[in-house]
Write a protein that holds these residues in place. Structure first.
Motif, PDB file in Angstrom:
ATOM      1  N   ALA A  38       0.840  -1.204   0.000  1.00  0.00           N
ATOM      2  CA  ALA A  38       0.000   0.000   0.000  1.00  0.00           C
ATOM      3  C   ALA A  38       0.877   1.256   0.000  1.00  0.00           C
ATOM      4  CB  ALA A  38      -0.928  -0.011   1.212  1.00  0.00           C
ATOM      5  N   LEU A  39       1.935   1.243   0.810  1.00  0.00           N
ATOM      6  CA  LEU A  39       2.852   2.386   0.842  1.00  0.00           C
ATOM      7  C   LEU A  39       3.595   2.536  -0.477  1.00  0.00           C
ATOM      8  CD1 LEU A  39       4.364   2.147   4.436  1.00  0.00           C
ATOM      9  CD2 LEU A  39       3.052   4.046   3.495  1.00  0.00           C
ATOM     10  N   ILE A  40       4.029   1.417  -1.054  1.00  0.00           N
ATOM     11  CA  ILE A  40       4.760   1.471  -2.322  1.00  0.00           C
ATOM     12  C   ILE A  40       3.893   2.095  -3.411  1.00  0.00           C
ATOM     13  CG2 ILE A  40       5.729   0.053  -4.167  1.00  0.00           C
ATOM     14  CD1 ILE A  40       6.686  -1.882  -1.958  1.00  0.00           C
ATOM     15  N   LEU A  41       2.646   1.644  -3.515  1.00  0.00           N
ATOM     16  CA  LEU A  41       1.757   2.172  -4.544  1.00  0.00           C
ATOM     17  C   LEU A  41       1.414   3.640  -4.296  1.00  0.00           C
ATOM     18  CD1 LEU A  41      -0.660  -0.874  -4.997  1.00  0.00           C
ATOM     19  CD2 LEU A  41       1.223  -0.171  -6.484  1.00  0.00           C
ATOM     20  N   ALA A  42       1.122   3.972  -3.025  1.00  0.00           N
ATOM     21  CA  ALA A  42       0.743   5.352  -2.705  1.00  0.00           C
ATOM     22  C   ALA A  42       1.901   6.312  -2.937  1.00  0.00           C
ATOM     23  CB  ALA A  42       0.254   5.429  -1.258  1.00  0.00           C
ATOM     24  N   LYS A  43       3.092   5.954  -2.453  1.00  0.00           N
ATOM     25  CA  LYS A  43       4.248   6.834  -2.600  1.00  0.00           C
ATOM     26  C   LYS A  43       4.732   6.871  -4.053  1.00  0.00           C
ATOM     27  CE  LYS A  43       7.337   7.408   0.503  1.00  0.00           C
ATOM     28  NZ  LYS A  43       6.912   8.737   0.980  1.00  0.00           N
ATOM     29  N   GLY A  44       4.605   5.760  -4.765  1.00  0.00           N
ATOM     30  CA  GLY A  44       4.987   5.772  -6.167  1.00  0.00           C
ATOM     31  C   GLY A  44       4.106   6.695  -6.992  1.00  0.00           C
ATOM     32  N   LEU A  45       2.785   6.627  -6.753  1.00  0.00           N
ATOM     33  CA  LEU A  45       1.857   7.513  -7.455  1.00  0.00           C
ATOM     34  C   LEU A  45       2.113   8.971  -7.078  1.00  0.00           C
ATOM     35  CD1 LEU A  45      -0.606   7.882  -9.290  1.00  0.00           C
ATOM     36  CD2 LEU A  45      -2.062   7.494  -7.286  1.00  0.00           C
ATOM     37  N   PRO A 194      10.505  -6.725  -1.736  1.00  0.00           N
ATOM     38  CA  PRO A 194       9.904  -5.511  -2.320  1.00  0.00           C
ATOM     39  C   PRO A 194      10.023  -4.297  -1.408  1.00  0.00           C
ATOM     40  CG  PRO A 194       8.436  -7.393  -2.567  1.00  0.00           C
ATOM     41  CD  PRO A 194       9.519  -7.814  -1.632  1.00  0.00           C
ATOM     42  N   ALA A 195       9.910  -4.505  -0.095  1.00  0.00           N
ATOM     43  CA  ALA A 195      10.009  -3.380   0.832  1.00  0.00           C
ATOM     44  C   ALA A 195      11.407  -2.772   0.809  1.00  0.00           C
ATOM     45  CB  ALA A 195       9.644  -3.835   2.251  1.00  0.00           C
ATOM     46  N   VAL A 196      12.441  -3.610   0.768  1.00  0.00           N
ATOM     47  CA  VAL A 196      13.814  -3.109   0.751  1.00  0.00           C
ATOM     48  C   VAL A 196      14.103  -2.375  -0.556  1.00  0.00           C
ATOM     49  CG1 VAL A 196      16.236  -3.799   0.737  1.00  0.00           C
ATOM     50  CG2 VAL A 196      14.657  -4.858   2.349  1.00  0.00           C
TER      51      VAL A 196
END
Length: 250
Positions: A38-45, A194-196
């Motif tokens: 969720a953080l990856i998608l939100a911060k990427g967008l 993926p988190a790293v």
């Protein structure tokens, strides 16, 4: 081994045979994975949108003839990116100090000092905003493999207990339970990797943006206090072929 036996030694069998601790660890890993993605998608967008808006604002800023045009641009479209946010506060600080002077302790000093404090405050706010969520990604990346490893150790322990009680220690009896227990290690790695990767990517992106903001802040401060851009060259955030602005007194 028959197809029926093969079908029983799968992930579903592992879940069915796990006790409360094993299931709790699996749920924890799934929650960590959901939070990190969720953080990856939100911060990427947000990063892609921020980059697009920053480019648009900087193009308008360095092609404007006066700072009044910059003020009008911000008033029309709002401060939607770090560069416009910094510009809006710096312009407001210049106008406020010119109109009211050092009426309060927070406004003490010259106009240059007041603008400098305002710029530093905005830079700190932007840094904090950019780094939000990175602690969660770092925590997931650092702890998920160990959570999975603990689940593996716990599963192997119970598998060995079952084998000892049954008295059957042949390979076909050991491979299934131990292999199912090792699934937890794989899940832990699948959550952590993926988190790293995302943490490293976002950290580098933030570092690059921070450098561009610092260079832009130096140029902006010079425009507001000296009335011209410094002669040491254009910053990384400005197109090299654009002539410097002429400051407008508020």
């Amino acid at each position: 081994m028959t197809p029926t036996a093969d079908s029983t030694l799968g992930f579903g069998h592992f879940i069915a045979q796990s006790d409360g601790v094993g299931k709790a660890l699996l749920v924890l890993l799934l929650l960590m994975s959901a939070a990190s993605w969720a953080l990856i998608l939100a911060k990427g967008l947000a990063q892609a949108l921020r980059s697009k808006r920053s480019t648009e604002f900087l193009n308008h800023f360095w092609n404007a003839s006066t700072l009044d045009e910059v003020r009008a641009e911000i008033a029309t479209h709002g401060a939607r990116d770090p560069f416009s946010h910094l510009s809006a506060h710096a312009l407001h600080a210049q106008a406020h100090h010119a109109r009211h002077g050092a009426a309060k302790l927070a406004e003490a000093g010259t106009a240059s000092e007041f603008i400098t404090r305002t710029i530093k405050k905005v830079l700190d706010e932007e840094t904090t905003r950019l780094e939000s969520g990175l602690t969660t990604l770092a925590t997931v990346g650092a702890t998920a493999p160990f959570v999975g490893l603990f689940g593996t150790v716990w599963g192997v322990y119970h598998a060995l207990l079952a084998i000892g009680m049954s008295g059957a220690g042949t390979l076909d009896k050991v491979a299934g339970p131990v292999g199912e227990a090792l699934i937890m290690t794989g899940i832990g790695l699948a959550v952590a990797i993926p988190a790293v990767v995302a943490y490293n990517a976002f950290t580098r992106s933030n570092r690059v943006l921070g450098g561009r903001l610092d260079a832009f802040a130096f140029e902006l401060h010079s425009l507001l206090t000296l009335g011209e851009a410094p002669g040491a060259g254009r910053p990384a955030s400005a197109p090299p072929a654009v002539a410097p602005l002429k400051a407008v007194t508020a």
